[in-house]
Design a protein around this motif. Sequence first.
Motif, PDB file in Angstrom:
ATOM      1  N   ASN A 392       0.917  -1.155  -0.602  1.00  0.00           N
ATOM      2  CA  ASN A 392      -0.207  -0.204   0.057  1.00  0.00           C
ATOM      3  C   ASN A 392       0.983   1.317   0.043  1.00  0.00           C
ATOM      4  OD1 ASN A 392      -2.485  -1.420  -0.045  1.00  0.00           O
ATOM      5  ND2 ASN A 392      -2.282  -1.386   2.181  1.00  0.00           N
ATOM      6  N   ARG A 393       0.417   1.959  -0.516  1.00  0.00           N
ATOM      7  CA  ARG A 393       0.754   4.048  -0.227  1.00  0.00           C
ATOM      8  C   ARG A 393       0.432   4.142   0.375  1.00  0.00           C
ATOM      9  NH1 ARG A 393       0.604   6.491  -4.756  1.00  0.00           N
ATOM     10  NH2 ARG A 393       2.023   6.711  -6.189  1.00  0.00           N
ATOM     11  N   ASN A 395      -0.316   7.729   2.019  1.00  0.00           N
ATOM     12  CA  ASN A 395      -0.610   9.221   2.292  1.00  0.00           C
ATOM     13  C   ASN A 395      -0.108   9.822   3.888  1.00  0.00           C
ATOM     14  OD1 ASN A 395      -0.982  11.773   1.652  1.00  0.00           O
ATOM     15  ND2 ASN A 395      -2.890  10.752   0.739  1.00  0.00           N
TER      16      ASN A 395
END
Length: 557
Positions: A392-393, A395
């Motif tokens: 997962n990126r 943020n």
Amino acid sequence: VAESSLLESLGNYDELSSHGEDIRFYLRDGFAGYSQELSVVTDQLDICASTNPSLQDRSAAQLFDAGLIVDTMMTGRRGESDSVTADGIPVKNFCYPIENASGETTGVLYVRADLSDVKALLAQSRLLFIQTTVIALLATVVIGFFLARSITAPINELTLTAKQVSQGDFSKPAPVRSNDEIGQLASMFNTMEEKLEASLAEISGEKNKLSTILQYMADGLIAVDLAGELIHANPAARKMLGVGESDLISDYTYESILGHLSPEMEFHRLLEGCREGGASATFAYGAITFAVRYDRFKDEEGQDVGIIIILQDITERQKLEDMQTDFVANVSHELKTPLTNIKSYTETLLDGAMEDPETCSKFLGIIDSEADRMNRLVRDLLQLSRLDHSQNRWNIKESNVIPLLEVCMTKMDMMAGQKHQQLNALFDRRSEIRVQIDRDRFEQVIINILSNAIKYTNEGGRIDVDAYAQSGQMKVIVQDTGIGIPAEQLPRIFERFYRVDKARSRAMGGTGLGLPISKQIVEELHGTIEADSVEGKGTKITITLPLAMRRGVPNIE
Ligand code: ADP
């Protein structure tokens, strides 16, 4: 020669005394310059003639060695002796028998040789000899000393160097002063010293390398001799087996630290295993699972000396493997249940139940909700897998959690309302608690916790949500008045698929993955999540995150 011709002439006389005049004349004529004194002695021991006139007609017994004369007369054999004259002159006496024609001894010819000159000469030469000897001796000693020194000095230097080398000091080579045998010996010695130093350095380098490896290797290593006495245990082994770092290894035996842990590890079993070319074993001791490999080691002659045992603490690995197996079994089971349901309802519908519109719509409703369940499950599994593999990126931004909590509570309000539950915000809505989070994911965590609180709290219960900052940390607390979690199950609720009451969870649409996902997200944000619960009273979930820092100071207002 002179004496023998004289003796022959004297032998012509039958008797000597009556021919004294003739003999004297004869002696004076024939032996005037003769160096030795010649005297003719009659058998009456009278000197009837002599080259020394002063002896004329005197008694031989008084002047000469009477014993020698008598002896010669009696035996008829020539004799000699040493004596000293009345004047103190050392003389050598010779006595020759005079025989007449009929073979009788008529007298003797007495010859005296003055030895004083000879003696003086002898004394002189003796002195000379002694002096020469002494000088020669002195010279020998001096030359010998220097010669010996020229040989012993380099040997001594060599000995000194050898001594230093034996004490491990390789700094000074032996001096090479000449090209002779000793010089060659010294230079050979230096070559040997260099080689020795190089080999020693190599050996000690290898030894250091080995001991560093042993020191820092994660596996435990133990060496025992063939009698079961411990020779070595590296720090990892000491830690695993509870032997103090500074304890003497000789205070322990193999049986006392390892042999008793499992029947497989008894020393005689080890020896058997070694006979078959080493072996391995896995056994559990208390909460720890050990994997062990061992084999014997040999000396230079190929004789067995002892056994090397490598110990691995595979508890974590084992746990992980067990968890993975469990997980796969769980996933299959969780997916199979809705599938079986869908299958059986569709079959029933196809078998004719379709005809009845009421049954049909009821069954389709069930199929729909089972499909939803599968959907949720797959969604949660996918999310977990992405979290596991950090796909997962994130943020991550600094955000105020208060409005975020309010949004979540608004979203859950309806669900709580359906169960007539109160959802209370205890925090000050105007306050700001800033943390570094990925808003979407953190929202998911709060929604998970809130939905659990609503799910596991009966109708009319209440759920309090609080948030505050405390010593550099943010705390979010969700407290419900629900069914609670039995104390013994509390530590397990963050495990994947773990549910206290499977049926209830399923009925509520749970997957058993909500808390594990939440925990993983919170930990990814460097925080912790904890659960406290009293069965029948309620559950408290606490999330702790570090506060956002600005210029080294927690950023809250
Ligand atoms: P589920 O999807 O089953 O809710 P979770 O991982 O969210 O799975 O929770 C795991 C289990 O922990 C639940 O099945 C439930 O038994 C228990 N649990 C979680 N939250 C609560 C709560 N607030 N009160 C009581 N039990 C809870």
